[in-house]
Design an enzyme around this catalytic site. Structure first.
Site, PDB file in Angstrom:
ATOM      1  N   HIS A   1      89.869  40.167 -41.942  1.00 57.08           N
ATOM      2  CA  HIS A   1      89.035  40.305 -40.740  1.00 57.08           C
ATOM      3  C   HIS A   1      89.790  40.887 -39.555  1.00 57.08           C
ATOM      4  CE1 HIS A   1      91.129  36.715 -39.340  1.00 57.08           C
ATOM      5  NE2 HIS A   1      90.687  36.980 -38.140  1.00 57.08           N
TER       6      HIS A   1
HETATM    7  C1  UD1 Z   1      88.186  36.781 -33.289  1.00 55.12           C
HETATM    8  C2  UD1 Z   1      89.563  36.730 -32.644  1.00 55.12           C
HETATM    9  C3  UD1 Z   1      90.620  36.680 -33.723  1.00 55.12           C
HETATM   10  C4  UD1 Z   1      90.377  35.541 -34.693  1.00 55.12           C
HETATM   11  C5  UD1 Z   1      88.947  35.618 -35.222  1.00 55.12           C
HETATM   12  C6  UD1 Z   1      88.671  34.390 -36.046  1.00 55.12           C
HETATM   13  C7  UD1 Z   1      89.705  37.944 -30.502  1.00 55.12           C
HETATM   14  C8  UD1 Z   1      90.254  39.137 -29.845  1.00 55.12           C
HETATM   15  N1  UD1 Z   1      89.824  37.931 -31.846  1.00 55.12           N
HETATM   16  O1  UD1 Z   1      88.120  37.963 -34.026  1.00 55.12           O
HETATM   17  O2  UD1 Z   1      91.885  36.469 -33.112  1.00 55.12           O
HETATM   18  O3  UD1 Z   1      91.269  35.658 -35.747  1.00 55.12           O
HETATM   19  O4  UD1 Z   1      88.028  35.652 -34.129  1.00 55.12           O
HETATM   20  O5  UD1 Z   1      87.656  34.593 -36.953  1.00 55.12           O
HETATM   21  O6  UD1 Z   1      89.216  37.060 -29.863  1.00 55.12           O
HETATM   22  N2  UD1 Z   1      80.291  38.689 -35.550  1.00 55.12           N
HETATM   23  C9  UD1 Z   1      79.071  38.285 -36.056  1.00 55.12           C
HETATM   24  N3  UD1 Z   1      78.771  36.953 -35.955  1.00 55.12           N
HETATM   25  C10 UD1 Z   1      79.581  36.023 -35.398  1.00 55.12           C
HETATM   26  C11 UD1 Z   1      80.813  36.454 -34.868  1.00 55.12           C
HETATM   27  C12 UD1 Z   1      81.153  37.794 -34.964  1.00 55.12           C
HETATM   28  O7  UD1 Z   1      78.299  39.072 -36.572  1.00 55.12           O
HETATM   29  O8  UD1 Z   1      79.223  34.836 -35.359  1.00 55.12           O
HETATM   30  C13 UD1 Z   1      80.656  40.114 -35.691  1.00 55.12           C
HETATM   31  C14 UD1 Z   1      80.170  40.975 -34.522  1.00 55.12           C
HETATM   32  O9  UD1 Z   1      79.827  42.221 -35.022  1.00 55.12           O
HETATM   33  C15 UD1 Z   1      81.420  41.104 -33.687  1.00 55.12           C
HETATM   34  C16 UD1 Z   1      82.514  41.120 -34.739  1.00 55.12           C
HETATM   35  O10 UD1 Z   1      82.078  40.221 -35.740  1.00 55.12           O
HETATM   36  O11 UD1 Z   1      81.413  42.269 -32.893  1.00 55.12           O
HETATM   37  C17 UD1 Z   1      83.866  40.686 -34.213  1.00 55.12           C
HETATM   38  O12 UD1 Z   1      83.768  39.420 -33.557  1.00 55.12           O
HETATM   39  P1  UD1 Z   1      84.837  39.043 -32.406  1.00 55.12           P
HETATM   40  O13 UD1 Z   1      84.606  37.652 -31.982  1.00 55.12           O
HETATM   41  O14 UD1 Z   1      84.862  40.105 -31.375  1.00 55.12           O
HETATM   42  O15 UD1 Z   1      86.227  39.167 -33.119  1.00 55.12           O
HETATM   43  P2  UD1 Z   1      86.745  38.560 -34.489  1.00 55.12           P
HETATM   44  O16 UD1 Z   1      87.100  39.686 -35.381  1.00 55.12           O
HETATM   45  O17 UD1 Z   1      85.822  37.530 -34.988  1.00 55.12           O
HETATM   46  N1  UDP Z   2      87.905  29.643 -42.669  1.00 49.59           N
HETATM   47  C1  UDP Z   2      86.703  29.043 -43.010  1.00 49.59           C
HETATM   48  N2  UDP Z   2      85.782  29.793 -43.693  1.00 49.59           N
HETATM   49  C2  UDP Z   2      86.003  31.096 -44.042  1.00 49.59           C
HETATM   50  C3  UDP Z   2      87.235  31.681 -43.684  1.00 49.59           C
HETATM   51  C4  UDP Z   2      88.162  30.940 -42.981  1.00 49.59           C
HETATM   52  O1  UDP Z   2      86.482  27.869 -42.726  1.00 49.59           O
HETATM   53  O2  UDP Z   2      85.112  31.695 -44.647  1.00 49.59           O
HETATM   54  C5  UDP Z   2      88.901  28.842 -41.943  1.00 49.59           C
HETATM   55  C6  UDP Z   2      90.256  28.813 -42.579  1.00 49.59           C
HETATM   56  O3  UDP Z   2      90.335  27.778 -43.548  1.00 49.59           O
HETATM   57  C7  UDP Z   2      91.157  28.580 -41.392  1.00 49.59           C
HETATM   58  C8  UDP Z   2      90.457  29.298 -40.277  1.00 49.59           C
HETATM   59  O4  UDP Z   2      89.096  29.450 -40.685  1.00 49.59           O
HETATM   60  O5  UDP Z   2      91.224  27.191 -41.067  1.00 49.59           O
HETATM   61  C9  UDP Z   2      91.088  30.628 -40.066  1.00 49.59           C
HETATM   62  O6  UDP Z   2      90.267  31.391 -39.235  1.00 49.59           O
HETATM   63  P1  UDP Z   2      90.259  32.973 -39.235  1.00 49.59           P
HETATM   64  O7  UDP Z   2      90.825  33.488 -40.486  1.00 49.59           O
HETATM   65  O8  UDP Z   2      88.880  33.366 -38.877  1.00 49.59           O
HETATM   66  O9  UDP Z   2      91.164  33.316 -37.981  1.00 49.59           O
HETATM   67  P2  UDP Z   2      92.737  33.331 -37.699  1.00 49.59           P
HETATM   68  O10 UDP Z   2      93.340  32.083 -38.202  1.00 49.59           O
HETATM   69  O11 UDP Z   2      93.286  34.558 -38.332  1.00 49.59           O
HETATM   70  O12 UDP Z   2      92.789  33.458 -36.220  1.00 49.59           O
END
Ligand code: UD1
Ligand code: UDP
Length: 367
Positions: free
Chosen positions: A211
């Site tokens: 992601h």
């Molecule tokens: C964010 C964090 C990242 C973290 C991740 C955990 C920042 C800069 N990044 O990244 O550090 O590892 O969360 O998962 O804050 N979207 C949906 N539904 C949701 C959420 C997101 O469809 O409920 C889609 C949207 O298209 C959105 C994209 O995912 O634009 C990215 O979401 P965003 O929260 O901007 O960043 P993450 O990649 O989730």
């Molecule tokens: N996680 C979850 N469901 C998923 C993928 C990840 O519950 O489908 C959990 C995972 O076990 C971990 C946390 O989400 O505890 C990690 O989050 P993510 O990978 O979104 O972000 P990061 O840790 O890279 O910021």
């Protein structure tokens, strides 16, 4: 002590759950603690399986404020959060603002609190990738430099802060994600039906997550990673891929198809209990997630990290995690190597499972 906690993204719900539970446990016994926690959900993540499922499974109370900010570019999302957080802090006047990790929700909370002269406590302080193109690196460096209490998960994180001249207010607590893993792994084993649902046998499959912006927003890296996963699966390796919504969109935009005949099981993102059960029973984990790298280690499962650097260098030094980057052949080579690796989990590397207790101790000591 009134503490406003600001969370908004999946891993923050997991981290905050263990601290919230410790605060509640102590406040039920008033001799132990007197903290009141006000939870603010920015709305950065909002799909059921990116948000609500964690509140339900991990028994996190309903947020006092839901800012419903939703998705957007970094600037616009952070700005919308800031303006709404400011309104909340103007009402609540907390003694502390508590933020977690390195997301845009973390930075928004920290900037607003700092400008209002409210002290910031940062959980997971001191992590560094030394790659300033990562949005998370900017968020965490800025947040650390605005914080008064810095709770570090590892000795290396503490040393990173010292190198940047931050020595006051730093407390090495261990990692709240290790607390969460220990607290929930048995519940996950008892409750999760995911292996049956997907017809998986323990130790047979590779669990993959992707992601990170540097992978999803770079067509070459994304294509390479998915070519490697496909090739692995053609070689007979079953792969389970709980898909982050960001990655689903990126795959569609880049016309990268994952056919049913590849042997890659693409599923929706799952809740924490299913996820740690999938991790604990995997033979191999391929990921660009920070949290999943560590959980692979906690579970004693070899990990391939689909990035060029990691903040969790201890896992690499322990021989449990291989930094493969995003080149196809490098990923395939790393998988061959990892399959022959026995992971030895060293006690104490990420604390003793009492990071949340140490964090709440430090709030109690400030009374
Ligand atoms: C964010 C964090 C990242 C973290 C991740 C955990 C920042 C800069 N990044 O990244 O550090 O590892 O969360 O998962 O804050 N979207 C949906 N539904 C949701 C959420 C997101 O469809 O409920 C889609 C949207 O298209 C959105 C994209 O995912 O634009 C990215 O979401 P965003 O929260 O901007 O960043 P993450 O990649 O989730
Ligand atoms: N996680 C979850 N469901 C998923 C993928 C990840 O519950 O489908 C959990 C995972 O076990 C971990 C946390 O989400 O505890 C990690 O989050 P993510 O990978 O979104 O972000 P990061 O840790 O890279 O910021």
């Amino acid at each position: 002590m009134n503490v406003v906690t600001i969370i908004g993204a999946r891993p923050q719900f997991i981290k905050a759950s263990v601290v919230n539970s410790e605060i509640r446990k102590r406040s039920e016994n008033r001799d132990l603690g007197h903290n009141r926690e006000i939870i603010v959900h920015t709305g950065q993540h909002y799909d059921y399986n990116m948000s609500r499922v964690f509140f339900d499974e991990l028994d996190i109370p309903e947020p006092h404020y839901h800012l419903e900010v939703g998705s957007g570019s970094h600037g616009s999302m952070t700005a919308r959060m800031m303006s709404k957080i400011e309104e909340v802090l103007n009402v609540e006047h907390p003694d502390w603002v508590l933020v977690y990790g390195d997301t845009n929700s973390t930075l928004a909370g920290a900037i607003v609190a700092a400008k209002m002269h409210i002290p910031i406590a940062h959980v997971e302080a001191g992590l560094r990738s030394f790659n300033k193109r990562m949005p998370e690196e900017l968020n965490r460096v800025l947040t650390d430099h605005m914080s008064e209490a810095l709770f570090t998960p590892t000795e290396i994180a503490t040393a990173n802060l010292v190198r940047e001249g931050i020595t006051e207010g730093v407390i090495l607590t261990g990692d709240v994600m290790f607390d969460a893993f220990l607290q929930f792994k048995e519940k996950a084993a008892a409750r999760s039906r995911i292996l049956d649902t997907l017809d998986l046998s323990s130790g047979s499959y590779c669990l993959a997550t992707v992601h990170r912006q540097e992978n999803t927003d770079d067509c070459r890296r994304l294509t390479n990673i998915f070519s490697a996963l496909k090739e692995l699966s053609y070689g007979g390796q079953q792969i389970v891929l709980p898909l982050h919504p960001r990655t689903r969109k990126a795959l569609e935009q880049n016309n990268i198809c994952i056919d049913d005949n590849t042997g890659i099981r693409v599923i929706e993102a799952v809740g924490y209990l299913d996820m740690i059960h999938l991790e604990a029973n995997a033979g191999l984990i391929c990921t660009d997630s920070g949290g999943v790298q560590k959980e692979a280690y906690f579970a004693g499962v070899p990990c391939i990290t689909l990035r060029d650097e990691t903040e969790w260098v201890e896992t690499v030094e322990a021989g449990a995690n291989i930094l493969a980057g995003a080149e196809k052949q490098a990923i395939l080579n790393a998988c061959t190597l990892a399959r022959n690796t026995n992971v030895t989990v060293q006690p104490g590397l990420y604390g003793d499972g009492d990071a949340a207790a140490k964090i709440v101790d430090s709030f109690d000591a400030k009374h």
